[in-house]
Design an enzyme around this catalytic site. Structure first.
Site, PDB file in Angstrom:
ATOM      1  N   SER A  22       0.871  -1.101   0.128  1.00  0.00           N
ATOM      2  CA  SER A  22      -0.106  -0.148   0.065  1.00  0.00           C
ATOM      3  C   SER A  22       0.937   1.212   0.056  1.00  0.00           C
ATOM      4  CB  SER A  22      -1.110   0.054   1.280  1.00  0.00           C
ATOM      5  OG  SER A  22      -1.797  -0.987   1.174  1.00  0.00           O
ATOM      6  N   ASP A 315      -6.472  -8.118   4.649  1.00  0.00           N
ATOM      7  CA  ASP A 315      -5.998  -8.784   3.807  1.00  0.00           C
ATOM      8  C   ASP A 315      -5.169  -9.831   4.558  1.00  0.00           C
ATOM      9  OD1 ASP A 315      -6.340  -7.057   1.812  1.00  0.00           O
ATOM     10  OD2 ASP A 315      -4.406  -6.138   2.126  1.00  0.00           O
TER      11      ASP A 315
HETATM   12  C1  S3P Z   1      -5.433  -1.304   0.079  1.00  0.00           C
HETATM   13  C2  S3P Z   1      -6.758  -1.477   0.755  1.00  0.00           C
HETATM   14  C3  S3P Z   1      -7.421  -2.525   1.203  1.00  0.00           C
HETATM   15  C4  S3P Z   1      -6.773  -3.761   1.049  1.00  0.00           C
HETATM   16  C5  S3P Z   1      -5.989  -3.792  -0.325  1.00  0.00           C
HETATM   17  C6  S3P Z   1      -4.798  -2.565  -0.200  1.00  0.00           C
HETATM   18  C7  S3P Z   1      -4.741  -0.317  -0.334  1.00  0.00           C
HETATM   19  O1  S3P Z   1      -8.701  -2.210   0.315  1.00  0.00           O
HETATM   20  O2  S3P Z   1      -7.474  -4.889   0.818  1.00  0.00           O
HETATM   21  O3  S3P Z   1      -5.162  -4.941  -0.484  1.00  0.00           O
HETATM   22  O4  S3P Z   1      -3.538  -0.145  -0.466  1.00  0.00           O
HETATM   23  O5  S3P Z   1      -5.431   1.084  -0.022  1.00  0.00           O
HETATM   24  P1  S3P Z   1      -9.846  -1.516   0.644  1.00  0.00           P
HETATM   25  O6  S3P Z   1     -10.069  -0.555  -0.331  1.00  0.00           O
HETATM   26  O7  S3P Z   1     -10.946  -2.505   0.853  1.00  0.00           O
HETATM   27  O8  S3P Z   1      -9.758  -0.874   2.035  1.00  0.00           O
END
Ligand code: S3P
Length: 436
Positions: A22, A315
């Protein structure tokens, strides 16, 4: 590609894991938009984040690789992005697609985004709807709800207050990034806290935000200024080693320099509640907290997991489900319907594949009920093209009796290309091999 997994006795050692996925996406995007130079250390060189760099390159952002995970990104500034000549392929990455839609909403040109089979099935209306209300024009498949999508930006965008139905850092981030080009404030209201890396990085790049419980507001005016970003190790990658260290008969594993932002540490709290004695070593970090994490063999018991914990471990549910198969008693995971629209339908994938390994799993509309304590039996299982399912099943295979074959492990490239080699080294000879 298939992973051939045999039961392991021990997981011993110390390792670092690649940079946080992220945070790497955000460093590439903010570095690309900023004025001046951004130096990134610890950038995750997995397919997802490399895809973000490629999409930015197609819009004129130059990123020079100085060494492993080390990039210099020359920001193009507020008016510097160029219309891409061809379709931007976001591959398997929801973060790439949704965050790019956020920045494209404020550009004076048209871009077309697509993705792989999985990403083209995932919902995009959650970003398209608010970005359209801000003034962007989006057309695409399924009435603009699925990739491929074409977006034509507007300047300035309108300010907006947007309540999210489901906590989502991707949607929140897309709207905050769009807010950089809005005429008035953008406020995102969340039902529960999701990861706040965008907020932290915007501030580090000099963009003020107002954060109150359940809401964040960006008032346009400032533009990000390039800087040094040191990306911590990804807790979502470390999680596989920590759980394997807890569950194998002789486990002692330390992962150094892991990001422990409190919006991401739900799994650590749940493992503690299950009976793990995790050691959290010296902490540090600038903007994003860091720590060394140690897990040693422990007997776990089942727990209930739901509510606001879910976005804080979203995750990690695949590897948590594997831990639940080994824990005494029942583990209930609730309020996790969002997992059905990740890289795969993760609830369906976990229920189906763990059952093949002999686990007692019931699939619920918004979760899983797992009765643990019975040893898994080796079998042939499928990653369903999802990197976190693949890695969780490989750990399950190390615990199972007999041989486990995990089919379709090439998807691990998206977030952790060295995963199999690193885990294979720590569990010792012959437990983990790859075959075509
Ligand atoms: C992420 C947010 C999460 C996560 C994804 C990465 C991000 O999703 O599941 O793998 O980098 O902002 P969400 O948008 O559901 O929070």
């Amino acid at each position: 590609m298939r992973a051939l997994v045999r039961p392991a006795r021990r997981l011993l050692g110390t390792l670092t894991v690649p940079g946080d996925k992220s945070i790497s996406h955000r460093a590439a995007i903010l570095g690309g938009l900023a004025t001046g130079l951004t130096e990134v250390q610890g950038f995750l060189e997995g397919e997802d984040c490399l895809g973000t760099l490629r999409a930015l390159a197609a819009m004129g952002v130059e990123a020079v690789r100085k060494g492993p995970g080390h990039y210099l990104i020359q920001g193009v500034g507020p008016d510097g992005l160029q219309e891409p000549e061809t379709v931007l392929d976001c591959g398997n990455s929801g973060t790439t697609a949704r965050l790019l839609l956020g920045i494209l909403a404020g550009q004076p040109f048209t871009a077309v985004l697509t993705g792989d089979d999985s990403l083209r099935r995932r919902p995009m209306e959650r970003v398209v709807r608010p970005l359209t209300r801000m003034g962007a024009t989006v057309v695409g498949r399924a009435g603009g709800r699925r990739l491929p999508l074409a977006i034509t930006g507007a300047r300035p965008l309108r300010g907006l207050t947007h309540p999210l139905e489901v906590a989502s850092a991707q949607v929140k981030s897309a709207l905050l990034l769009a807010g950089l080009r809005a005429a008035g404030p953008v406020t995102v209201v969340e039902p529960a806290p999701s990861r706040d890396h965008t907020e932290r990085m915007l501030r580090a790049f000099g963009v003020p935000l107002e954060v109150a419980p359940g809401r964040v507001t960006l008032t346009p005016g400032a533009w990000p200024a390039g800087r040094l970003v040191q990306v911590p190790g990804d807790l979502s990658s470390a999680a596989f080693f920590l759980v394997a260290g807890l569950l194998l008969p002789e486990g002692s594993v330390t992962v150094k320099g892991v990001g422990v932002n409190p919006t991401r540490t739900g799994l650590l709290e749940v493992l503690e509640a299950m009976g793990a004695g995790l050691a959290v070593g010296p902490t540090g970090g600038d903007g994003e907290p860091l720590a060394d994490l140690t897990a040693r063999t422990a007997a776990l018991r089942g727990v209930e997991v739901g509510g606001p914990l879910i976005p804080r471990l979203i995750d990690e549910v695949p590897i948590l489900a594997v831990a639940a198969t080994a824990a005494q008693g029942v583990t209930e995971i609730r309020d996790a319907g969002e997992l059905r629209v990740k890289e795969s339908d993760r609830l369906g994938a976990l229920a189906g594949e763990l059952a093949r390994l002999g686990a007692a799993v019931e699939e619920r509309p918004d979760g899983l009920r797992i009765r643990g304590g019975r040893r898994l039996r080796g079998a042939t299982v499928s990653s369903r093209g999802d990197h976190r399912i693949a890695m969780a099943l490989i750990v399950a295979g190390l615990l199972a009796e007999g041989r486990t074959v995990v089919e379709g492990v090439e998807c691990i490239e998206t977030s952790y290309p060295e995963f199999i080699a690193t885990l294979g080294r720590l569990v010792g000879e012959g437990c983990l091999e790859v075959a075509l």
